[in-house]
Design a protein around this motif. Structure first.
Motif, mmCIF file in Angstrom:
data_model
loop_
_atom_site.group_PDB
_atom_site.id
_atom_site.type_symbol
_atom_site.label_atom_id
_atom_site.label_comp_id
_atom_site.label_asym_id
_atom_site.label_seq_id
_atom_site.Cartn_x
_atom_site.Cartn_y
_atom_site.Cartn_z
ATOM 1 N N TRP A 177 -14.512 25.701 24.317
ATOM 2 C CA TRP A 177 -14.208 24.284 24.412
ATOM 3 C C TRP A 177 -14.474 23.838 25.844
ATOM 4 O O TRP A 177 -14.154 24.557 26.793
ATOM 5 N N LEU A 178 -15.031 22.674 26.002
ATOM 6 C CA LEU A 178 -15.261 22.108 27.326
ATOM 7 C C LEU A 178 -14.283 20.975 27.561
ATOM 8 O O LEU A 178 -13.846 20.309 26.635
ATOM 9 N N SER A 179 -13.958 20.752 28.819
ATOM 10 C CA SER A 179 -13.010 19.703 29.143
ATOM 11 C C SER A 179 -13.713 18.362 29.213
ATOM 12 O O SER A 179 -14.776 18.229 29.808
ATOM 13 N N THR A 180 -13.117 17.350 28.622
ATOM 14 C CA THR A 180 -13.690 16.006 28.639
ATOM 15 C C THR A 180 -13.676 15.423 30.035
ATOM 16 O O THR A 180 -14.530 14.623 30.388
ATOM 17 N N GLU A 181 -12.721 15.828 30.857
ATOM 18 C CA GLU A 181 -12.583 15.216 32.173
ATOM 19 C C GLU A 181 -13.651 15.674 33.152
ATOM 20 O O GLU A 181 -13.816 15.095 34.211
ATOM 21 N N SER A 182 -14.372 16.716 32.828
ATOM 22 C CA SER A 182 -15.293 17.292 33.787
ATOM 23 C C SER A 182 -16.555 16.471 33.918
ATOM 24 O O SER A 182 -16.919 15.695 33.058
ATOM 25 N N ALA A 183 -17.220 16.685 35.031
ATOM 26 C CA ALA A 183 -18.572 16.143 35.171
ATOM 27 C C ALA A 183 -19.482 16.918 34.245
ATOM 28 O O ALA A 183 -19.138 17.968 33.731
ATOM 29 N N GLU A 184 -20.672 16.404 34.032
ATOM 30 C CA GLU A 184 -21.575 17.091 33.122
ATOM 31 C C GLU A 184 -22.095 18.377 33.750
ATOM 32 O O GLU A 184 -22.326 18.445 34.959
ATOM 33 N N PRO A 185 -22.296 19.425 32.967
ATOM 34 C CA PRO A 185 -22.744 20.704 33.512
ATOM 35 C C PRO A 185 -24.083 20.588 34.218
ATOM 36 O O PRO A 185 -24.941 19.823 33.805
ATOM 37 N N ARG A 186 -24.222 21.348 35.274
ATOM 38 C CA ARG A 186 -25.488 21.372 35.981
ATOM 39 C C ARG A 186 -26.335 22.518 35.467
ATOM 40 O O ARG A 186 -25.950 23.239 34.572
ATOM 41 N N LYS A 187 -27.472 22.714 36.086
ATOM 42 C CA LYS A 187 -28.436 23.673 35.543
ATOM 43 C C LYS A 187 -28.058 25.097 35.917
ATOM 44 O O LYS A 187 -28.627 25.701 36.799
ATOM 45 N N ALA A 188 -27.058 25.609 35.242
ATOM 46 C CA ALA A 188 -26.676 27.006 35.370
ATOM 47 C C ALA A 188 -26.146 27.384 34.011
ATOM 48 O O ALA A 188 -25.042 27.037 33.658
ATOM 49 N N SER A 189 -26.964 28.003 33.191
ATOM 50 C CA SER A 189 -26.596 28.132 31.788
ATOM 51 C C SER A 189 -26.654 29.565 31.307
ATOM 52 O O SER A 189 -27.350 30.405 31.849
ATOM 53 N N GLY A 190 -25.850 29.796 30.262
ATOM 54 C CA GLY A 190 -25.811 31.080 29.605
ATOM 55 C C GLY A 190 -26.712 31.104 28.395
ATOM 56 O O GLY A 190 -27.518 30.207 28.186
ATOM 57 N N PRO A 191 -26.563 32.107 27.530
ATOM 58 C CA PRO A 191 -27.461 32.272 26.384
ATOM 59 C C PRO A 191 -27.495 31.084 25.450
ATOM 60 O O PRO A 191 -28.478 30.834 24.796
ATOM 61 N N TYR A 192 -26.379 30.306 25.379
ATOM 62 C CA TYR A 192 -26.354 29.161 24.481
ATOM 63 C C TYR A 192 -26.656 27.868 25.227
ATOM 64 O O TYR A 192 -26.584 26.797 24.662
ATOM 65 N N GLY A 193 -26.945 27.929 26.511
ATOM 66 C CA GLY A 193 -27.133 26.719 27.277
ATOM 67 C C GLY A 193 -25.865 26.233 27.943
ATOM 68 O O GLY A 193 -25.861 25.225 28.615
ATOM 69 N N GLU A 194 -24.744 26.986 27.790
ATOM 70 C CA GLU A 194 -23.508 26.586 28.442
ATOM 71 C C GLU A 194 -23.567 26.989 29.904
ATOM 72 O O GLU A 194 -24.314 27.873 30.294
ATOM 73 N N PRO A 195 -22.754 26.345 30.755
ATOM 74 C CA PRO A 195 -22.742 26.742 32.153
ATOM 75 C C PRO A 195 -22.233 28.161 32.326
ATOM 76 O O PRO A 195 -21.335 28.590 31.611
ATOM 77 N N THR A 196 -22.813 28.890 33.244
ATOM 78 C CA THR A 196 -22.359 30.244 33.513
ATOM 79 C C THR A 196 -21.079 30.211 34.311
ATOM 80 O O THR A 196 -20.636 29.164 34.771
#
Length: 688
Positions: A177-196
């Motif tokens: 789950w990602l937090s709604t309050e956060s800024a959008e993820p930057r270009k640092a991603s894992g196997p699914y495209g999630e931030p590392t």
């Protein structure tokens, strides 16, 4: 301006209270936006939940009597391949995993929250055959301010399959789950495209993004921590080449592991670093070990890497654990860390196994502030996937932005008409009564209202007989955009309040229909029409901007320059507006004209509604700039214009609001700040 959340503006929703009831039948675009922005709390109508439960029982009964598509068979070209008896639940899990193949950037939180709200409401319409637990979890996610990680690409207008598969895996605990309050993820991603698993800090005053979801193939993990005997995490582990990134570890150039670094001391029980004295990272809570790739580091703090590896289970995909280098708490609390740059943590749920009978009851949010993981039941997977919920959410956000801009355009056009002392005859009520298009009549009426004109305004003596098209044809062109926006809203509100799932459970409980209701042609065509209509009115805005710089129309210096005769004044705004207009124009190629043949020819057409929704979002962004440029020039012209008896008075409230915000100087100077201020003013003008 906030452009990260699908559009340049946020408009307070028009609603009567602090709660929005999801009942599967009456959700409006305004109520949806209120849920998206956290300005309303979602509740589920009991009768709607019971309707969904009846649909679930119907599906169970029909599945027991004969095969249902996607429940007792494969999907797409595999539709005739039966599912082995007793394999239905595992088939659903494979379906979610195999369809979670989205790619591209992670979508903004607002778009994903809109998808959650739409999907929950659609499921409450009672045609899907899904169990109620996923509905409860979707509503809990909205209430708790968390959302799945969803990638941009993967749909062609026949169901948002990848986005909803990613959502399904999040509901059962295989994705974070990602937090709604956060800024959008930057270009640092894992196997699914999630931030590392690393913190990326913004400049002072901005936001930073942190992640504790460096994903191994089986699901999210807190990377870089060894397991001591018994499964407890050990902090400070170095990263071997090829290993997962970790919060609290630096990398040398080239990606090789480096020394452990000091991180903030953990908040007890949270599983994430919190503000406090610097210390070695402490990740709290033993849980399922999810291995990452790469050799294990040296033993630390009482445990050998070999012992830790032997204790680690296989990943969720069944591969043997290569090395015990990651630890995952069953649930990690969402923590926002105070500071000059707010740090919001992405929070995972246990991912090594789906929810079991020991999982808290459906709808019971965990004490950690996350939805309770859902135990997947036969038939749930396809029932969840059979929807264009993401596209509908994106379309709703874009339609709301479009509506705001179109209403603001009335105010800006009225200012421009006054600035050139234009003829009000083109706005006379009898003209539009004889050609009764609702949008055109509304556009003309709004300009008359703002300028204080009667329904039958008279031509002022000594002025032009008629004006250029930007003024004279405004009601006709802008009216089409108003009509298209209204039509788009109507289509969205039909789609979010009806079941579209295939197969569809009949309300009488006796039949399941296999059909094509998921084919989003009405939505795609409505979006395409809105994009084309917006282009028409945007072109007239750019034409009025050019007219405002013409001394033959205004009687003012060329380009409204206030200095020597060689002054450029607002000349550059024409370039800026036409640059944005070109961007808008490039997105008006109808997405519905696309074509695709998929799944071995079984699915030989597509609506591409998702592409059309993204085009609408980009179009509204571009039109904001075009309209802001016109507003800057119109206000400057009115400030410079001498007051004359034959002059058309400007709209009082609009002019006062604009002059209070826009700089008054007419000397040659950079105008970027003026355009930015004008763009931020548009939502206010829309309400006047």
């Amino acid at each position: 301006m906030d452009t990260t959340a699908n559009g340049p503006t946020r408009v307070p929703p028009q609603r009567g209270g602090a709660g929005t009831v999801l009942n599967g039948t009456t959700l409006t675009v305004g109520e949806l936006i209120a849920l998206v922005d956290g300005e309303a709390v979602p509740t589920v109508a009991p009768e709607a939940r019971e309707r969904a439960a009846r649909s679930w029982r119907t599906a169970q009964r029909l599945a027991a009597a004969g095969r249902l598509y996607g429940r007792g068979t494969g999907v797409g070209a595999q539709r005739s391949v039966p599912v082995d008896e007793g394999d239905e639940a595992a088939h659903g899990l494979r379906l979610l995993r195999s369809h979670a193949g989205g790619a591209g950037a992670l979508l903004p939180a607002r778009q994903v929250r809109a998808m959650l709200a739409v999907r929950a409401n659609q499921l409450l319409a009672g045609g899907s055959g899904i169990q109620p637990a996923p509905i409860d979890a979707l509503v809990d996610a909205l209430r708790l301010g968390v959302h799945p990680a969803v990638n941009e690409y993967g749909a062609v207008g026949t169901g948002d399959l990848t986005a909803l598969a990613q959502t399904g895996l999040t509901l059962i605990g295989e994705r974070p789950w990602l937090s709604t309050e956060s800024a959008e993820p930057r270009k640092a991603s894992g196997p699914y495209g999630e931030p590392t698993g690393r913190v990326e800090k913004a400049e002072p005053g901005g936001e930073s993004v942190a992640s504790v979801a460096g994903l191994a193939r089986g699901g999210p993990s807190v990377a870089g921590a060894e397991l001591a005997p018994g499964g407890a995490p050990v902090a400070g582990a170095e990263l071997a080449p090829g290993g997962a990134s970790v919060a609290g570890a630096e990398r040398e150039p080239g990606g090789a592991s480096a020394r452990p670094v000091k991180t903030r001391q953990s908040q007890a029980g949270s599983g994430v670093p919190s503000k406090g004295p610097e210390s070695d990272a402490q990740w709290v809570g033993a849980g399922s070990g999810v291995p990452s790739n790469g050799p294990a580091p040296d033993a630390q703090r009482g445990g050998s890497s070999q012992a830790a590896a032997s204790a680690a289970p296989a990943t969720a995909y069944g591969e043997p654990a290569a090395a015990a280098r990651c630890v995952l708490a069953p649930a990690v609390q969402l923590v926002t860390l105070p500071g000059p740059a707010t740090e919001t943590v992405y929070v995972p749920v246990s991912a090594s196994t789906p929810a079991t009978a020991d999982t808290p009851a459906p709808g019971a949010a965990l004490s950690t502030g996350l939805p309770a993981p859902v135990a997947l039941q036969p038939g749930d997977a396809l029932a969840l996937l059979s929807s264009n919920a993401l596209t509908l959410g994106q379309a709703a956000l874009a339609q709301r932005e479009l509506d705001v801009l179109l209403r603001a355009t009335h105010a800006v056009a009225a200012l421009s008409l006054a600035a050139v002392s234009g003829s009000p005859e083109a706005y006379a009520a009898p003209v539009h009564a004889l050609r009764p298009y609702p949008g055109a009549a509304r556009a003309a009426g709004e300009v008359r209202r703002l300028l204080g004109l009667p329904d039958r305004p008279q031509r002022r003596q000594g002025r032009r007989i008629q004006d250029p098209f930007g003024f004279r044809a405004f009601p006709q062109a802008h009216g089409c955009a108003l009509d298209a926006s209204e039509r788009l809203r109507e289509v969205i509100e039909v789609e979010v309040n009806c079941p579209s799932e295939n197969p569809l459970m009949d309300p009488d409980g006796t039949t399941a229909y296999h059909h094509g209701g998921f084919f989003a042609a009405p939505l795609g065509l409505a979006l395409d029409a809105a994009n084309l209509a917006l282009l028409q009115t945007a072109q007239l805005s750019a034409a009025r901007l050019t007219a405002l710089g013409d001394p033959g129309l205004t009687g003012l210096p060329p380009f409204l320059g206030g200095g020597p005769a060689t002054s450029s004044g607002t000349m550059i705004l024409e370039y800026t507006a036409n640059s944005a207009l070109a961007e808008l124009r490039s997105g008006t190629m109808p997405a519905s004209a696309g074509h695709a043949v998929l799944s071995r020819g079984l699915e030989e057409a597509a609506s591409f509604a998702g592409q059309a929704a993204r085009q609408t979002s980009r179009a509204t962004d571009a039109y904001t700039t075009v309209l802001a440029c016109e507003l800057v020039a119109a206000v400057r012209a009115l400030r410079m214009r001498p007051v004359q008896a034959e002059s058309l008075p400007p709209p009082v409230e609009v002019f006062a609001a604009a002059t209070a915000v826009l700089p008054a100087g007419t000397e040659d100077r950079p105008l970027t700040g003026d355009v930015t201020a004008a763009a931020e003013l548009l939502p206010r003008l829309a309400e006047l």
